[in-house]
Motif scaffolding. Structure first.
Motif, short mmCIF file in Angstrom:
data_model
loop_
_atom_site.label_atom_id
_atom_site.label_comp_id
_atom_site.label_asym_id
_atom_site.label_seq_id
_atom_site.Cartn_x
_atom_site.Cartn_y
_atom_site.Cartn_z
N ARG A 1 38.72 -120.11 30.21
CA ARG A 1 37.86 -119.11 29.56
C ARG A 1 36.46 -119.67 29.30
O ARG A 1 35.45 -118.99 29.48
N LEU A 2 36.41 -120.92 28.88
CA LEU A 2 35.12 -121.53 28.56
C LEU A 2 34.29 -121.77 29.82
O LEU A 2 33.07 -121.59 29.81
N ARG A 3 34.95 -122.15 30.90
CA ARG A 3 34.22 -122.37 32.15
C ARG A 3 33.65 -121.05 32.70
O ARG A 3 32.55 -121.02 33.25
N ILE A 4 34.41 -119.97 32.53
CA ILE A 4 33.97 -118.68 33.06
C ILE A 4 32.90 -118.04 32.18
O ILE A 4 31.84 -117.62 32.66
N ALA A 5 33.17 -117.97 30.88
CA ALA A 5 32.28 -117.24 29.97
C ALA A 5 31.19 -118.12 29.36
O ALA A 5 30.22 -117.61 28.81
N ARG A 6 31.37 -119.44 29.43
CA ARG A 6 30.44 -120.41 28.84
C ARG A 6 30.52 -120.47 27.32
O ARG A 6 30.19 -121.48 26.73
N LYS A 7 30.95 -119.37 26.70
CA LYS A 7 31.18 -119.41 25.25
C LYS A 7 32.04 -118.22 24.83
O LYS A 7 32.09 -117.20 25.52
N PHE A 8 32.73 -118.37 23.71
CA PHE A 8 33.41 -117.24 23.08
C PHE A 8 33.52 -117.50 21.59
O PHE A 8 33.33 -118.63 21.13
N GLU A 9 33.78 -116.44 20.85
CA GLU A 9 33.80 -116.53 19.39
C GLU A 9 35.11 -115.99 18.83
O GLU A 9 35.72 -115.09 19.40
N LYS B 1 33.58 -109.23 25.19
CA LYS B 1 33.55 -109.89 26.51
C LYS B 1 34.76 -110.81 26.67
O LYS B 1 35.39 -110.84 27.73
N ASP B 2 35.07 -111.55 25.63
CA ASP B 2 36.22 -112.45 25.70
C ASP B 2 37.52 -111.65 25.75
O ASP B 2 38.46 -112.03 26.46
N LYS B 3 37.56 -110.55 25.03
CA LYS B 3 38.75 -109.69 25.07
C LYS B 3 38.99 -109.17 26.48
O LYS B 3 40.12 -109.16 26.99
N SER B 4 37.91 -108.73 27.14
CA SER B 4 38.01 -108.24 28.51
C SER B 4 38.44 -109.35 29.46
O SER B 4 39.28 -109.14 30.35
N LEU B 5 37.89 -110.54 29.26
CA LEU B 5 38.25 -111.68 30.11
C LEU B 5 39.72 -112.05 29.94
O LEU B 5 40.43 -112.32 30.93
N ARG B 6 40.19 -112.07 28.71
CA ARG B 6 41.60 -112.39 28.46
C ARG B 6 42.52 -111.37 29.12
O ARG B 6 43.59 -111.72 29.63
N CYS C 1 45.85 -113.31 29.63
CA CYS C 1 45.91 -114.34 28.60
C CYS C 1 46.36 -113.74 27.27
O CYS C 1 45.82 -112.72 26.82
N LEU C 2 47.30 -114.38 26.63
CA LEU C 2 47.76 -113.93 25.32
C LEU C 2 46.68 -114.16 24.27
O LEU C 2 45.75 -114.95 24.47
N ARG C 3 46.83 -113.49 23.15
CA ARG C 3 45.86 -113.65 22.06
C ARG C 3 45.96 -115.05 21.47
O ARG C 3 47.03 -115.65 21.40
N ASP C 4 44.82 -115.57 21.04
CA ASP C 4 44.80 -116.89 20.39
C ASP C 4 45.60 -116.85 19.09
O ASP C 4 45.66 -115.83 18.41
N ASP C 5 46.18 -117.98 18.77
CA ASP C 5 46.97 -118.10 17.54
C ASP C 5 46.14 -118.87 16.52
O ASP C 5 45.83 -120.05 16.71
N ILE C 6 45.75 -118.19 15.44
CA ILE C 6 44.93 -118.81 14.40
C ILE C 6 45.68 -118.69 13.08
O ILE C 6 46.00 -117.59 12.63
N GLN C 7 45.97 -119.82 12.47
CA GLN C 7 46.71 -119.83 11.21
C GLN C 7 45.90 -120.54 10.14
O GLN C 7 45.33 -121.60 10.37
N VAL C 8 45.85 -119.90 8.97
CA VAL C 8 45.09 -120.44 7.84
C VAL C 8 46.06 -120.88 6.75
O VAL C 8 46.99 -120.16 6.41
#
Length: 211
Positions: A185-193, A143-148, A153-160
């Motif tokens: 994204r949070l206002r529209i979807a209410r949550k994402f993971e 769902k978040d992928k479709s919304l992005r 919207c570009l992909r989130d940047d996550i660095q470990v």
């Protein structure tokens, strides 16, 4: 029942022709299997030999790709035919980044089984970089992928980052998140993971509390 000589001759020719076709088909199948086995052995050599230099790796992969039809080579790379795992799995686990990058060029889209094997490889090797590079977490929240996609919207940047400590048993790490269009994204979807790899597979859920 006695067949005329001419009919017996035609029947004989027809039988011989069928046998010939079967023999030719069997020969081609055998030849194809030998070619696949040879290609697989070369790929096995690449993903399990850390001493091969980059130029040798690229040369061998190109020759392997040229030996088989494109779709067949792609399927071969995605099968669990090396110790019950794919060649890509071993490229990740053995930290063969150059081989991994070159091999995935021949795979338009990962099969579900291959994707699962790659996720397991990243978790086993604690390799978040490969996890992000191969977009293995991109389908975790469809769902978040479709919304992005709709938002452009570009992909989130996550660095470990591994914590530099003498006591490796503590498995310390920290993660840097850059969420694109986070509030929208949070206002529209209410949550994402989102997912990330750090001494295992982690999932983080971000939710908007109801007012």
């Amino acid at each position: 029942m006695h067949l005329p000589h001419t009919m017996r001759f035609i029947a004989s020719v027809s039988t011989d022709s069928t046998r010939c076709k079967r023999s030719a088909f069997s020969f081609l199948q055998s030849k194809q299997k030998r070619r696949q086995a040879l290609v697989l052995s070369r790929i096995h050599e690449i993903v399990s030999s850390p001493d091969l230099n980059v130029s040798s790796v690229l040369s061998i992969i190109k020759s392997c790709a040229a030996a088989l039809p494109t779709a067949e080579f792609s399927n071969l790379l995605q099968k669990r035919n090396i110790e019950s795992h794919t060649a890509l799995y071993w490229a990740i686990v053995n930290h063969q980044r150059e081989a991994l990058l070159e091999l995935v060029k021949f795979i338009p889209k990962f099969s579900r089984a291959c994707s699962a094997d790659l996720r397991l490889a990243c978790m086993t090797a604690s390799d978040h970089d490969s996890f992000m590079l191969l977009n293995l977490g991109d389908n975790f929240d469809p769902k978040d992928k479709s919304l992005r996609r709709i938002l452009g919207c570009l992909r989130d940047d996550i660095q470990v980052y591994e914590w530099d400590t003498a006591d490796r048993s503590k498995n310390h790490f920290y993660v840097r998140f850059v969420f694109r269009m986070f509030q929208k994204r949070l206002r529209i979807a209410r949550k994402f993971e989102v997912e990330f790899v750090a001494q295992g597979m982690w999932t983080m859920t971000l939710a908007c509390c109801p007012c």
